[in-house]
Design an enzyme around this catalytic site. Structure first.
Site, PDB file in Angstrom:
ATOM      1  N   LEU A   8      28.357  17.875 -23.307  1.00  0.00           N
ATOM      2  CA  LEU A   8      27.419  17.119 -24.146  1.00  0.00           C
ATOM      3  C   LEU A   8      26.806  16.042 -23.264  1.00  0.00           C
ATOM      4  CD1 LEU A   8      29.100  14.293 -24.791  1.00  0.00           C
ATOM      5  CD2 LEU A   8      30.045  15.639 -26.632  1.00  0.00           C
ATOM      6  N   ARG A  29      42.228  12.881 -14.241  1.00  0.00           N
ATOM      7  CA  ARG A  29      43.402  13.524 -13.638  1.00  0.00           C
ATOM      8  C   ARG A  29      44.363  14.005 -14.724  1.00  0.00           C
ATOM      9  NH1 ARG A  29      42.753   8.812 -10.515  1.00  0.00           N
ATOM     10  NH2 ARG A  29      42.040   9.215  -8.378  1.00  0.00           N
ATOM     11  N   CYS A  50      28.014   8.453 -17.172  1.00  0.00           N
ATOM     12  CA  CYS A  50      27.381   7.749 -18.296  1.00  0.00           C
ATOM     13  C   CYS A  50      26.501   8.684 -19.115  1.00  0.00           C
ATOM     14  CB  CYS A  50      26.532   6.585 -17.772  1.00  0.00           C
ATOM     15  SG  CYS A  50      27.500   5.279 -17.006  1.00  0.00           S
ATOM     16  N   GLN A 115      28.679  11.374  -8.100  1.00  0.00           N
ATOM     17  CA  GLN A 115      29.499  11.690  -9.267  1.00  0.00           C
ATOM     18  C   GLN A 115      29.979  13.137  -9.247  1.00  0.00           C
ATOM     19  OE1 GLN A 115      26.532  10.453 -12.064  1.00  0.00           O
ATOM     20  NE2 GLN A 115      27.374   8.385 -12.283  1.00  0.00           N
ATOM     21  N   GLY A 184      31.630  -6.994 -13.314  1.00  0.00           N
ATOM     22  CA  GLY A 184      31.997  -5.722 -12.683  1.00  0.00           C
ATOM     23  C   GLY A 184      31.549  -5.670 -11.238  1.00  0.00           C
ATOM     24  N   ASN A 185      32.469  -5.342 -10.350  1.00  0.00           N
ATOM     25  CA  ASN A 185      32.143  -5.256  -8.933  1.00  0.00           C
ATOM     26  C   ASN A 185      32.387  -3.850  -8.394  1.00  0.00           C
ATOM     27  OD1 ASN A 185      31.284  -6.460  -6.476  1.00  0.00           O
ATOM     28  ND2 ASN A 185      33.398  -6.473  -5.752  1.00  0.00           N
TER      29      ASN A 185
END
Length: 472
Positions: A8, A29, A50, A115, A184-185
């Site tokens: 999806l 995993r 995403c 990705q 966020g880094n």
């Protein structure tokens, strides 16, 4: 081909639905470990981004989306209408197009290749990537890399990071001296922070911990401890959040404690980082609300599809070779090449190795290639593309280019002239195999396989060379 996929994506499912099947690396995993024991599953790879969640299976298992829902403890009936299932060639072609960025919200977005590679790496770690899926995903990564370099997108370097910057410019006007907090880094957070800083904004990036020499901070950005993120919102013009956290990085209750909060926020995470209830206090864009960078020009679309088809054909060519019955063992025949002409078509890595071997046997080496990776001393280099007729007078012919059509033409021309020929990328077009050569004092040995066990050939050659060295 026993290949099936279900997925999806952002084109059929809203972010609220997609985040129910969004997985962190550790969760991927765990899901793969569950799936590997399912009846009929020979291999599985889970791609979770995403924009999409897609499960690829080889073997004869039941429909992938059902297995995925069960592994994720999600009711099957609620998500069934949003899944698309593809089999065989359709499944393989879809992955090639995904890796090229054809199905992303932003055409040609540059993160999808990473990705796809990461999904393959996780499956290899979990030992769920069989030969078919490994070859398919390798081909998809190659397709994505080629699309990124061979099909320049008119919008520059497309990504969610650039879309984030564009939306903030629409909301705030010039970003010069605007105060922006990035929570966020990770890869996405660093990308967004770097782009915003380059646009003139004053950027703070949250860190959970700092280790000198290990923590990467985008140049020009300041830092703030993650636990102080809510206090740091005071006086900010905008907020960007991009973490892999399973929990909200900002809740509505936390936002209410900020006297002078930002007016706009961008949530680049799936599942979402920012509590949807915050929309009553600021304008919040999630990945769906960011929209797209446009449908793309016809030339861009055709270029990417062409690359996807080419890599798809390479994958099927590989699969056909694997499915072919093993060839009979070849009879070894040692030839005196002294003074004989050997025509080698190609100038890359494989051709260079062939040249190095042939130099041991006193033959006249003629290389035909526009470019030549190795040094040209002691050989005749014809610096152009191959032409029919170039094999006239040759004793042996070798095709080692990266172009299937050229290699095939060399084979056809050699057969017509009755010249033994070795074709690097097609066992079926070899009338002789180019062996792994092992030499010792007054001794020479050649090792070949039936065309599939290349690792055994290399291992045997190493052992034979060791024995020949000991005999000296």
């Amino acid at each position: 081909m026993s290949l099936t996929m279900s997925g999806l994506d952002c084109h059929r499912a809203s972010i609220g639905l997609r985040e129910r099947l969004a997985f962190s690396g550790q969760q991927v995993r765990e899901v793969l470990d569950r799936l590997r024991w399912q009846p009929g599953v020979e291999g599985c790879v889970l791609l979770s981004t995403c924009n999409r969640t897609e499960l690829y299976l080889s073997g004869s298992a039941e429909t992938p989306w059902r297995l995925l829902c069960r592994a994720a403890n999600v009711p099957e009936g609620e998500l069934e209408p949003y899944f698309t299932t593809r089999c065989g060639r359709d499944a393989a072609e879809h992955l090639m197009e995904v890796a090229c960025g054809l199905h992303s919200q932003i055409l040609g977005e540059d993160q999808i290749v990473t990705q796809v590679r990461t999904a393959m790496g996780l499956a290899q770690e979990a030992k769920t990537a069989d030969a078919v899926l490994s070859a398919l995903f390798r081909g998809a990564v190659t397709a994505g890399k080629r699309a990124r370099t061979e099909v320049p997108v008119t919008r520059g370097v497309p990504s969610m990071g650039t879309r984030c910057r564009d939306v903030l410019e629409q909301e705030l006007g010039s970003l010069k001296d605007k105060r922006i907090l990035v929570i966020g880094n990770g890869q996405m957070g660093r990308l967004a922070a770097g782009l915003l800083q380059q646009s003139g904004a004053r950027v703070w990036v949250t860190l959970r911990s700092y280790r000198h020499g290990e923590t990467v901070i985008p140049p020009g950005c300041a830092t703030v401890a993650y636990e102080n993120r809510v206090a740091a919102l005071e006086g900010m013009d905008a907020l960007v959040s991009a973490t892999a956290s399973p929990h909200y990085t900002l809740t509505c209750e936390q936002l209410k404690t900020v006297a002078n909060p930002p007016k706009v926020a961008i949530d680049l995470a799936v599942p979402r980082d920012i509590d949807p209830d915050c929309t009553g206090l600021l304008r919040c864009y999630d990945t769906d609300a960011l929209g797209t960078g446009g449908p793309g020009r016809r030339e861009e679309l055709e270029g990417m599809r062409s690359i996807a088809r080419e890599e798809l054909e390479r994958f099927f060519h590989w699969q056909q070779r694997q499915a072919a019955p093993a060839r009979a063992l070849r009879f070894p025949l040692f030839l005196d090449l002294t003074g004989k002409t050997v025509v080698l078509v190609g100038g890359g890595t494989i051709a260079s190795r062939r040249i190095g071997t042939l130099r041991l046997f006193g033959c006249r080496i003629v290389v035909i290639s526009p470019a030549l990776k190795t040094k040209a001393e002691g050989i005749t280099w014809i610096q152009r593309a191959y032409r029919s007729g170039d094999l006239e007078g040759a004793f042996l012919a070798i095709a080692a280019t990266a172009d299937r059509q050229v290699n095939h033409q060399v084979w056809e021309d050699a057969c017509q002239l009755g010249i033994p020929v070795s074709v690097a990328d097609c066992e079926a077009e070899c009338t002789f195999y180019f062996p792994a050569i092992c030499t010792g004092e007054d001794l020479v040995a050649g090792v070949v396989s039936t065309g599939k066990a290349h690792h055994k050939t290399a291992q045997a050659a190493r052992e034979i060379r060791r024995v020949l060295e000991e005999l000296e």
